[in-house]
Design a protein around this motif. Structure first.
Motif, PDB file in Angstrom:
ATOM      1  N   LEU A  65     -22.708  11.758 -20.268  1.00  0.00           N
ATOM      2  CA  LEU A  65     -21.882  12.396 -18.893  1.00  0.00           C
ATOM      3  C   LEU A  65     -21.377  10.910 -18.485  1.00  0.00           C
ATOM      4  O   LEU A  65     -22.540   9.917 -18.232  1.00  0.00           O
ATOM      5  CB  LEU A  65     -22.680  13.017 -18.204  1.00  0.00           C
ATOM      6  N   HIS A  66     -20.091  10.857 -17.787  1.00  0.00           N
ATOM      7  CA  HIS A  66     -19.686   9.405 -16.567  1.00  0.00           C
ATOM      8  C   HIS A  66     -19.654   9.660 -15.761  1.00  0.00           C
ATOM      9  O   HIS A  66     -18.688  10.805 -15.467  1.00  0.00           O
ATOM     10  CB  HIS A  66     -18.798   8.838 -17.672  1.00  0.00           C
ATOM     11  N   ALA A  67     -20.066   9.339 -14.072  1.00  0.00           N
ATOM     12  CA  ALA A  67     -20.542  10.164 -13.065  1.00  0.00           C
ATOM     13  C   ALA A  67     -19.789   8.659 -12.152  1.00  0.00           C
ATOM     14  O   ALA A  67     -20.511   8.297 -12.367  1.00  0.00           O
ATOM     15  CB  ALA A  67     -21.972  11.147 -12.884  1.00  0.00           C
TER      16      ALA A  67
ATOM     17  N   ARG B 247     -24.270  17.565 -15.270  1.00  0.00           N
ATOM     18  CA  ARG B 247     -22.377  17.881 -14.407  1.00  0.00           C
ATOM     19  C   ARG B 247     -22.922  18.817 -13.057  1.00  0.00           C
ATOM     20  O   ARG B 247     -22.292  18.343 -11.866  1.00  0.00           O
ATOM     21  CB  ARG B 247     -22.045  17.756 -15.826  1.00  0.00           C
TER      22      ARG B 247
ATOM     23  N   ALA C 287     -18.012  13.786 -12.610  1.00  0.00           N
ATOM     24  CA  ALA C 287     -18.004  14.132 -13.129  1.00  0.00           C
ATOM     25  C   ALA C 287     -17.883  14.283 -14.626  1.00  0.00           C
ATOM     26  O   ALA C 287     -16.481  15.250 -14.492  1.00  0.00           O
ATOM     27  CB  ALA C 287     -19.919  14.422 -13.960  1.00  0.00           C
TER      28      ALA C 287
ATOM     29  N   LEU D 133     -24.291  16.836  -9.896  1.00  0.00           N
ATOM     30  CA  LEU D 133     -23.749  16.428  -9.691  1.00  0.00           C
ATOM     31  C   LEU D 133     -21.902  16.505  -9.306  1.00  0.00           C
ATOM     32  O   LEU D 133     -22.405  16.200  -7.897  1.00  0.00           O
ATOM     33  CB  LEU D 133     -23.386  14.906 -10.899  1.00  0.00           C
TER      34      LEU D 133
END
Length: 220
Positions: free
Chosen positions: A129-131, A108, A118, A111
């Motif tokens: 984690l959604h990025a 995270r 993120a 990113l």
């Protein structure tokens, strides 16, 4: 080289939560209802592609793309189905605790420092984690998942529509849920990638292609 082969609550979701008791088996350990599994555990006996530390279920319509160096050491494994992809990695972990929490936070921070967005989301494998990362072709969505096992951690990175819609995973989730990890007994530094190698059939294919190339007459 790239080889492709198609094969016929906010709390952590622990491995115990994926297990069910099997009756009439004495002191046998609970059977996990979904993987990734350790090679010492009970799991369905299906055809798998043996890449050394990772044994990947051979699922029809899923293409296994493997990038290896000239010595046959695998650098990257990506499963592809339609517009979706799942990149897999497996790493050494300590016996006493999992490492996905720390690894996830490091991803995270990396990113964010690269200008991506993120956020942590509670998903079917626990915290994910959604990025969204900038690329020359525009923003790309990624979904990072991790599963801590006995002395190992599997990391998966979903790309494509499945990055924002887990229900679109299709057979890719079957590959992840049926994954088997062969950690081995050798001591390894924490977070070191576990060794992956080309399966025999791919090695034979590589040797044959190299032989054919060597036999071709040179243009002068």
């Amino acid at each position: 080289m790239i080889f492709s082969r198609k094969r016929a609550d906010a709390e952590r979701h622990t491995r115990d939560e994926r297990a069910v008791e099997v009756p009439d088996q004495g002191d046998a350990a609970p059977t996990l209802v979904r993987g990734p599994y350790d090679i010492a555990e009970s799991y369905a006996d299906v055809q798998r592609l043996d890449l050394g530390s990772l044994h990947i279920p051979a699922i029809t319509e899923v293409e296994v793309r493997v990038q290896a160096d000239p010595q046959g050491v695998i650098q990257q494994v990506v499963l592809v189905h339609g517009d979706n992809a799942l990149q897999l990695g497996v790493f050494a972990a300590p016996r006493s605790e999992g490492i996905w929490d720390e690894v996830r936070e490091e991803i995270r921070q990396s990113l964010l420092s690269d200008g991506a967005s993120a956020q942590e989301v509670d998903g079917e494998y626990g915290p994910e984690l959604h990025a969204q990362v900038p690329t020359p072709d525009g923003p790309t969505n990624l979904r990072f998942v991790g599963v801590d096992g006995p002395r190992w951690m599997v990391r998966g990175v979903f790309q494509g529509p499945v990055a924002t819609d887990p229900a679109a995973a299709g057979p890719l989730v079957e590959c992840l849920d049926g994954l088997v990890v062969d950690r081995g007994q050798e001591a390894k530094p924490v977070r070191e990638p576990l060794p992956l190698r080309l399966p025999r059939e791919m090695s034979d294919q590589t040797d044959a292609e190299a032989g054919d190339a060597a036999a071709e007459p040179r243009q002068v």
